[in-house]
Enzyme design. Structure first.
Site, short mmCIF file in Angstrom:
data_model
loop_
_atom_site.label_atom_id
_atom_site.label_comp_id
_atom_site.label_asym_id
_atom_site.label_seq_id
_atom_site.Cartn_x
_atom_site.Cartn_y
_atom_site.Cartn_z
N GLY A 69 0.77 -1.24 0.00
CA GLY A 69 0.00 0.00 0.00
C GLY A 69 0.80 1.28 0.00
N GLU A 107 4.41 -6.30 1.81
CA GLU A 107 3.96 -6.74 0.48
C GLU A 107 3.83 -5.57 -0.49
OE1 GLU A 107 0.17 -8.29 1.61
OE2 GLU A 107 0.99 -10.09 2.51
N PRO A 108 4.93 -4.95 -0.85
CA PRO A 108 4.83 -3.78 -1.74
C PRO A 108 4.56 -4.19 -3.18
CG PRO A 108 7.13 -4.31 -1.34
CD PRO A 108 6.32 -5.28 -0.51
N CYS A 131 -14.72 2.15 -28.11
CA CYS A 131 -16.06 2.74 -28.18
C CYS A 131 -16.71 2.84 -26.81
CB CYS A 131 -16.92 1.92 -29.13
SG CYS A 131 -16.23 1.93 -30.77
C1 LIG Z 1 -2.77 -5.45 -3.77
C2 LIG Z 1 -2.17 -5.96 -2.53
C3 LIG Z 1 -0.90 -5.56 -2.14
C4 LIG Z 1 -0.09 -4.53 -2.89
O1 LIG Z 1 -0.64 -3.26 -2.82
P1 LIG Z 1 0.19 -1.99 -3.37
O2 LIG Z 1 -0.70 -0.86 -3.10
O3 LIG Z 1 0.43 -2.22 -4.80
O4 LIG Z 1 1.45 -1.93 -2.59
C5 LIG Z 1 -0.37 -6.11 -1.00
N1 LIG Z 1 -1.05 -7.02 -0.26
C6 LIG Z 1 -2.30 -7.43 -0.61
C7 LIG Z 1 -2.98 -8.43 0.21
C8 LIG Z 1 -2.89 -6.91 -1.75
O5 LIG Z 1 -4.12 -7.31 -2.08
#
Ligand SMILES: *Cc1c(COP(=O)(O)O)cnc(C)c1O
Length: 404
Positions: free
Chosen positions: A225, A259-260, A327
């Site tokens: 996130g 989890e980037p 379209c």
């Molecule tokens: C989409 C997602 C992410 C990555 O989010 P980013 O905003 O791209 O960093 C990480 N963890 C989970 C569970 C997600 O669904």
């Protein structure tokens, strides 16, 4: 400097170009920020799931956060070790759960009580113990776009704190479930630190209260996130991000999993499109290009902004909508963007297109998806060829031939 003119000639347009060295430097910066602790960066594959991109992160020691079994397969194929792969997502099928368990990945992020029951049942059938983590929804407003907010009770993701606690107790009493982690992911494109810190505090408190019940979690999964600059957003520095998380973890011996997705790839990517025509009516100026919403849907879907580079095209600028050939009135790449007068075959380069760009593409209007190109150490190479008409109809054609 990337030579977009040469790349457009060599690979044609529309075209995605990714700077792999930029991805590396983002990865290193984030890894460095967490260095005081045990941590795993698990690249969120959905941000850009091209095999060469995933392999690039694999070679840097990344893990993977996957939201379908297809993504798990991509991660494994690219050399990400199973013990660094996490499977998240709000609706996993029995087949996906089975394959995740037999692939022996690090853990499955559980998103509901009902899903926990399915996992337990499947693990029992397989005669194994399933490692899991529970996705907690801390009910924090992440202050981002409503479509990419996930940490509010109004969103479909995760379970509330009290349910999570009940579920962990249930896991403790199960022979086929081993709860090893806890997970939260409150939204995407986060640019404020307070909601992240608040969420981490709530979740860390839960970990401590579970510890009292002899449920010891090893992994503190903070989701992804982290926001990036598309236009003029103030972003969170990796160091401050890490410190905010670490400050909530006193007395906890946990490995941090981050989890980037967007942070690693968005600003590595460029979407190159060619001007076809210009037209204007009494109200509006339109620049019609060969790229469209089927290539890059973020403007249509989220009203997202992408900076546009016209490659030293000069002349007086006036606002124009940059639109594609699809379209749909919703088919635009930019609205009221100040642009000089454009000519046939001029190039426009849309920036920040490396995350949620190609991957959200489709074949709508029977348009083949763009090619993708990597730039690394000054050299370019194709990492996905352009889809042909034959590719698009491949899965339909046989049925037509049977009828005839
Ligand atoms: C989409 C997602 C992410 C990555 O989010 P980013 O905003 O791209 O960093 C990480 N963890 C989970 C569970 C997600 O669904």
């Amino acid at each position: 400097m990337i030579d977009f003119n040469t790349l457009a000639k060599k690979y044609k347009t529309p075209l995605y170009v990714y700077d792999f060295d930029y991805m590396s430097s983002q990865f290193e910066a984030l890894k460095e920020a967490f260095k005081g602790r045990k941590s795993i960066l698990a690249y969120a594959v959905k941000a850009n799931s091209n095999l060469s991109v995933v392999k690039h992160f694999a070679q840097m020691g990344s893990g993977a956060d996957c939201v379908s079994i297809g993504e798990v397969r991509r991660a494994l194929m690219c050399g990400i070790p199973n013990y660094k792969i996490i499977f998240s997502g709000v609706g996993k099928s029995d087949e996906e759960i089975t394959e995740a368990l037999t692939s022996d990945i690090l853990y499955i992020n559980v998103e509901s009580d009902a899903e926990l029951s399915r996992i337990e049942m499947i693990a029992k059938e397989l005669g194994i113990v399933a490692r899991i983590s529970i996705r907690v929804n801390p009910n924090i407003d992440p202050k981002t776009h409503p479509y990419i907010s996930t940490g509010l009770h109004a969103n479909k993701f995760g379970v509330d704190i009290n349910s999570a606690k009940r579920m962990y107790i249930r896991c403790k009493n199960s022979e086929h479930i081993n709860p090893i982690g806890i997970h939260f992911h409150i939204g995407s494109q986060l640019t404020e630190l307070d909601p992240i810190r608040e969420a981490a505090e709530i979740v860390a408190d839960l970990v401590r209260s579970l510890s009292v019940l002899k449920i010891e979690l090893k992994f503190f999964d903070i989701g992804g996130g982290l926001g990036i600059r598309y236009k003029d957003e103030t972003t969170i520095a990796p160091y401050d991000y890490a410190q905010a998380i670490l400050s909530t973890l006193t007395a906890l011996d946990v490995t941090i999993i981050c989890e980037p997705g967007r942070f690693l790839t968005a600003n590595s990517g460029y979407f190159i499109t060619k001007v076809l025509y210009e037209k204007a009516n009494s109200d509006k100026r339109f620049v019609i290009v060969d790229g469209a919403m089927n290539d890059l849907i973020r403007p249509s879907l989220y009203d997202a902004y992408h900076g546009v580079d016209t490659l030293e095209k000069d002349g007086e600028k006036s606002p124009a909508d940059i639109v594609g050939p699809v379209c749909e009135s919703g088919d635009f790449l930019a609205k009221d963007y100040p642009l000089a007068k454009m000519q046939h075959n001029d190039l426009l380069v849309l920036k920040s297109a490396g995350a949620y760009g190609f991957g959200m593409g489709s074949n709508y209007n029977t348009r083949g998806r763009s090619a993708e190109v990597a730039i690394e150490s000054g050299k370019d190479r194709l990492i996905r060829r352009r889809e042909s008409f034959e590719d698009i109809i491949a899965l339909e054609k046989e049925f037509l031939e049977e009828e005839m």
